[in-house]
Design a protein around this motif. Structure first.
Motif, PDB file in Angstrom:
ATOM      1  N   GLY A   9      -2.659   8.009   0.254  1.00 50.07           N
ATOM      2  CA  GLY A   9      -2.422   6.907  -0.672  1.00 50.07           C
ATOM      3  C   GLY A   9      -2.601   5.593   0.047  1.00 50.07           C
ATOM      4  O   GLY A   9      -2.267   5.476   1.237  1.00 50.07           O
ATOM      5  N   ALA A  10      -3.134   4.594  -0.638  1.00 53.41           N
ATOM      6  CA  ALA A  10      -3.412   3.322   0.029  1.00 53.41           C
ATOM      7  C   ALA A  10      -3.346   2.154  -0.941  1.00 53.41           C
ATOM      8  O   ALA A  10      -3.768   2.266  -2.100  1.00 53.41           O
ATOM      9  N   VAL A  11      -2.807   1.050  -0.453  1.00 53.26           N
ATOM     10  CA  VAL A  11      -2.903  -0.252  -1.119  1.00 53.26           C
ATOM     11  C   VAL A  11      -3.330  -1.234  -0.036  1.00 53.26           C
ATOM     12  O   VAL A  11      -2.587  -1.462   0.921  1.00 53.26           O
ATOM     13  N   THR A  12      -4.534  -1.785  -0.150  1.00 61.75           N
ATOM     14  CA  THR A  12      -5.100  -2.635   0.898  1.00 61.75           C
ATOM     15  C   THR A  12      -5.859  -3.795   0.268  1.00 61.75           C
ATOM     16  O   THR A  12      -6.012  -3.849  -0.961  1.00 61.75           O
ATOM     17  N   PRO A  13      -6.365  -4.722   1.082  1.00 63.40           N
ATOM     18  CA  PRO A  13      -7.188  -5.805   0.522  1.00 63.40           C
ATOM     19  C   PRO A  13      -8.427  -5.323  -0.218  1.00 63.40           C
ATOM     20  O   PRO A  13      -9.004  -6.072  -1.013  1.00 63.40           O
ATOM     21  N   ALA A  14      -8.831  -4.071   0.015  1.00 59.57           N
ATOM     22  CA  ALA A  14      -9.993  -3.520  -0.697  1.00 59.57           C
ATOM     23  C   ALA A  14      -9.635  -3.032  -2.086  1.00 59.57           C
ATOM     24  O   ALA A  14     -10.519  -2.792  -2.907  1.00 59.57           O
ATOM     25  N   GLY A  15      -8.335  -2.854  -2.371  1.00 56.37           N
ATOM     26  CA  GLY A  15      -7.916  -2.362  -3.680  1.00 56.37           C
ATOM     27  C   GLY A  15      -6.868  -1.276  -3.544  1.00 56.37           C
ATOM     28  O   GLY A  15      -6.338  -1.021  -2.464  1.00 56.37           O
ATOM     29  N   THR A  16      -6.592  -0.619  -4.647  1.00 53.96           N
ATOM     30  CA  THR A  16      -5.606   0.455  -4.678  1.00 53.96           C
ATOM     31  C   THR A  16      -6.307   1.802  -4.624  1.00 53.96           C
ATOM     32  O   THR A  16      -7.211   2.073  -5.417  1.00 53.96           O
ATOM     33  N   GLY A  17      -5.900   2.635  -3.680  1.00 56.74           N
ATOM     34  CA  GLY A  17      -6.519   3.948  -3.511  1.00 56.74           C
ATOM     35  C   GLY A  17      -7.440   3.971  -2.305  1.00 56.74           C
ATOM     36  O   GLY A  17      -7.894   2.927  -1.813  1.00 56.74           O
ATOM     37  N   ARG A  79       3.537   7.371  -3.647  1.00 57.75           N
ATOM     38  CA  ARG A  79       3.339   8.026  -4.943  1.00 57.75           C
ATOM     39  C   ARG A  79       1.896   8.490  -5.098  1.00 57.75           C
ATOM     40  O   ARG A  79       1.642   9.604  -5.572  1.00 57.75           O
ATOM     41  N   GLN A  80       0.948   7.664  -4.684  1.00 58.78           N
ATOM     42  CA  GLN A  80      -0.463   8.064  -4.736  1.00 58.78           C
ATOM     43  C   GLN A  80      -0.725   9.281  -3.857  1.00 58.78           C
ATOM     44  O   GLN A  80      -1.410  10.225  -4.262  1.00 58.78           O
TER      45      GLN A  80
END
Length: 412
Positions: A9-17, A79-80
């Motif tokens: 799971g990821a939340v980064t400057p590139a977006g979610t996912g 959660r992702q």
């Protein structure tokens, strides 16, 4: 017995996912911008990687109100990861057999600054009762456990920029020692507040802006124009399991955390590394030896790449110390130059990108690497992604102030 990754799971400057992050890294897209979260015009480095994440759209409003942004990012990334792994805590895995390992550096200063401002202007009764629990580095760990009903081993690692690597190692060791069946391991950072950003500035790690460079060009690992890091906010978590546990429940396995190595330079207080790279090289070699491979079997290296000149050069020295002349033939890259250094989440992000790179057979490029710095005799991947056939193993390098080194070996 091996440790595998079954969810990310990821939340980064590139977006979610993870797919947006992988696509951005693969294509060499620069995500760095001038800070708009607060007025950073008086700071030496007003550039960062900013995540477009609306916590109120994803999480309960009462939860958002009593916690800091770094907790919001971590809970959403977890959660992702669980959804991607198909893990339902309390069903496939017992809460007591589920663990959480978190890497973080700064804590939650967006919440803390707001409440401390109230303390000095309106008095102590104006301060939120959650001030005591919202800011400290272990807050995401506790809130992840509450959100998911987790009751197994949980730890927070604060080891400067190597924090996330230590969290992954801690998760793997908990599994191998039989203390858990599933571990959520990763990192989170939300440094975009006036005081948090000041801490990074006074550390001396930030890049030095130049009139000839646009904001997205400022982070330049291993380039002759490197002057320091451009930091970013975000969170990346991996679901770790023992292979037999993952196979028993029919999980999709993305890869294996096959080895790791740690070392401490102990060279001088608050300094990063000793000047020869020998101690960092020992951690690199330990990671490959634990995985049962040699340096020549590596398909690529994802470097720490702080863009601090002394760190870049000694990282190159360390690779040669660890693997000899083979080091010069290993594809070497720092994809974080496009989206920013995520501090406590940097190593988990690199580990996840290694999995996606091996999946597609593409080494993502180092953004802004135009002219290699003197003393860096490596096979630097720049310009565009490089196809690599039969890519089975990736070394991820992480290090922090005080000489903290942690290296990870990912297997396809």
């Amino acid at each position: 017995m091996s440790v595998v990754i079954t969810g990310v799971g990821a939340v980064t400057p590139a977006g979610t996912g993870m797919e947006p992050l992988w696509q951005s890294a693969r294509d060499g897209v620069a995500q760095l911008t001038t800070i708009d979260r607060f007025d950073a015009s008086d700071y030496a480095c007003p550039v960062a990687g900013q995540a477009d994440f609306d916590a109120l759209a994803e999480l309960p409003s009462r939860f958002v109100k009593r916690t800091d942004r770094f907790t919001h990012l971590a809970v959403h990334a977890v959660r992702q990861a669980l959804a991607g792994a198909g893990v339902r805590i309390g069903e496939e895995v017992a809460p007591e057999r589920t663990g959480v390992m978190v890497g973080n550096v700064l804590g939650g200063w967006e919440f803390a600054e707001r409440e401390l401002r109230k303390l000095w202007t309106d008095g102590p009764r104006a301060v939120s009762p959650y001030q005591a629990t919202a800011w400290f580095p272990a807050a995401p760990q506790g809130n992840i456990c509450i959100d998911q009903g987790i009751k197994g081993p949980a730890r927070t690692f604060v080891a400067d920029r190597a924090s996330g690597a230590y969290a992954l190692i801690g998760g793997a060791e908990a599994l191998l020692r039989g203390r858990a069946d599933v571990v959520l391991a990763g990192g989170v950072e939300a440094p975009l507040s006036p005081y948090g950003w000041l801490c990074l500035e006074t550390s001396g790690l930030n890049a030095k802006p130049r009139a000839t460079l646009a904001p997205h060009e400022l982070y330049r690992p291993f380039d002759a124009g490197h002057t320091g890091s451009v930091f970013a906010e975000g969170s990346v978590f991996l679901v770790l399991e023992r292979r037999e546990h993952a196979e028993r429940r029919g999980a999709v396995i993305h890869g294996e955390l096959a080895g790791w190595g740690v070392s401490s330079d102990g060279y001088m207080p608050y300094y990063t590394v000793e000047p020869t790279g020998q101690v960092l090289g020992r951690a690199m070699r330990a990671a490959t030896e634990r995985a049962g491979i040699t340096g020549g079997e590596l398909g690529a290296v994802l470097g720490h790449g702080s863009a601090i000149p002394f760190e870049d050069v000694t990282e190159a020295y360390a690779l040669r110390e660890a693997f000899g002349s083979v080091a010069e033939r290993l594809p070497f890259t720092v994809p974080k130059s496009g989206f920013g250094h995520l501090l406590g989440a940097a190593a988990p992000a690199d580990a996840a990108l290694a999995l996606y790179g091996m999946r597609d057979g593409l080494v993502p490029p180092t953004v802004n690497l135009d002219r290699p710095a003197p003393g860096v005799d490596l096979d630097l991947v720049r310009g565009s992604a490089r196809p690599v056939r039969d890519w089975e193993h990736t070394l991820v390098v992480s290090r922090g102030l005080g000489g903290v080194n942690a290296c990870l070996l990912l297997r396809r």
